[in-house]
Motif scaffolding. Structure first.
Motif, mmCIF file in Angstrom:
data_model
loop_
_atom_site.group_PDB
_atom_site.id
_atom_site.type_symbol
_atom_site.label_atom_id
_atom_site.label_comp_id
_atom_site.label_asym_id
_atom_site.label_seq_id
_atom_site.Cartn_x
_atom_site.Cartn_y
_atom_site.Cartn_z
ATOM 1 N N LEU A 101 0.866 -1.175 0.000
ATOM 2 C CA LEU A 101 0.000 0.000 0.000
ATOM 3 C C LEU A 101 0.900 1.221 0.000
ATOM 4 C CD1 LEU A 101 -2.671 1.546 0.239
ATOM 5 C CD2 LEU A 101 -2.558 1.189 2.720
ATOM 6 N N LEU A 102 0.796 2.039 -1.045
ATOM 7 C CA LEU A 102 1.591 3.252 -1.201
ATOM 8 C C LEU A 102 0.709 4.456 -0.910
ATOM 9 C CD1 LEU A 102 4.089 4.860 -2.226
ATOM 10 C CD2 LEU A 102 3.098 4.651 -4.517
ATOM 11 N N VAL A 103 1.137 5.315 0.031
ATOM 12 C CA VAL A 103 0.379 6.511 0.389
ATOM 13 C C VAL A 103 1.260 7.727 0.096
ATOM 14 C CG1 VAL A 103 -1.013 7.653 2.138
ATOM 15 C CG2 VAL A 103 -0.643 5.169 2.267
ATOM 16 N N GLU A 104 0.869 8.495 -0.926
ATOM 17 C CA GLU A 104 1.656 9.641 -1.374
ATOM 18 C C GLU A 104 0.715 10.682 -1.945
ATOM 19 O OE1 GLU A 104 3.896 12.447 -2.313
ATOM 20 O OE2 GLU A 104 5.065 10.762 -1.551
ATOM 21 N N ASP A 105 0.793 11.920 -1.436
ATOM 22 C CA ASP A 105 -0.147 12.957 -1.866
ATOM 23 C C ASP A 105 0.257 13.653 -3.164
ATOM 24 O OD1 ASP A 105 0.882 15.914 -0.153
ATOM 25 O OD2 ASP A 105 1.953 14.008 -0.179
ATOM 26 N N GLU A 106 1.497 13.529 -3.607
ATOM 27 C CA GLU A 106 1.932 14.134 -4.873
ATOM 28 C C GLU A 106 1.692 13.138 -6.009
ATOM 29 O OE1 GLU A 106 3.011 17.218 -5.501
ATOM 30 O OE2 GLU A 106 2.885 17.834 -3.404
ATOM 31 N N ASP A 107 0.865 13.530 -6.982
ATOM 32 C CA ASP A 107 0.465 12.629 -8.065
ATOM 33 C C ASP A 107 1.647 12.011 -8.811
ATOM 34 O OD1 ASP A 107 -2.212 13.095 -7.504
ATOM 35 O OD2 ASP A 107 -2.413 14.672 -9.003
#
Length: 182
Positions: free
Chosen positions: A67-73
């Motif tokens: 599961l990857l959580v990253e706010d920058e598209d």
């Protein structure tokens, strides 16, 4: 950016990538006129760097779900592609709330969570504390454009957690994941 939108790490990420390529940036700014960035990267006719990265990635043949959580598209997209190139199944979330929904509803086993440390609304550390309530003992790899020293100094992460600094290569990512899964 609007208040609460993004973390302001865009320029530091660009700077890190340019420095990794042995380049440099010139900045010219004038009030009321704007800012100009000129990026200089050494020219190369060689394709060996890309070829070496691909070969290195294939040497880490892996499996599992991350599961990857990253706010920058852009960072989220690139990191997802890296994970899939290594052999992992990537579930990508654009924010902590989306990640919690995936964790709560995911019928699949998640082997590792990779999360940005600094995100609007909820930090990576707070996200993991919430995930631990749903899936105790889940393995975690934190990532940030800030250095480990800055992160530790601000008390954002506890000592001894798994951490990778952005920008990173596919080989670095594969090694950090293997270490976090041990």
């Amino acid at each position: 950016k609007e208040t609460g939108k993004g973390t302001g790490l865009g320029l530091s990420m660009v700077y890190g990538m340019v420095r990794q390529a042995n380049g440099f940036i010139n900045v010219y700014s004038e009030p009321g006129k704007g800012t100009t960035f000129k990026i200089y990267i050494p020219r190369s006719d060689e394709e060996t760097i890309v070829k070496e990265e691909k070969e290195e990635a294939s040497s880490f043949a892996a499996s599992g779900t991350i599961l990857l959580v990253e706010d920058e598209d852009m960072v989220r997209q690139l990191t997802s592609e890296m994970l899939e190139a290594i052999g992992y199944r990537a579930l990508a979330a654009a924010n902590p709330e989306e990640a919690l929904t995936l964790i709560d509803s995911a019928e699949t086993n998640i082997d590792l969570v990779i999360t940005d440390v600094v995100m609007p609304g909820m930090s990576g550390k707070e996200l993991i504390e919430n995930i631990e309530g749903i899936r105790p003992g889940i393995r975690v790899l934190f990532m940030s454009g800030y250095t480990t020293d800055v992160i530790a100094h601000r008390g954002v992460l506890d000592e001894g957690v798994h951490f990778i600094q952005k920008p990173f290569s596919i080989g670095d990512l594969a090694r950090k994941i293997l270490h976090a899964l041990k």
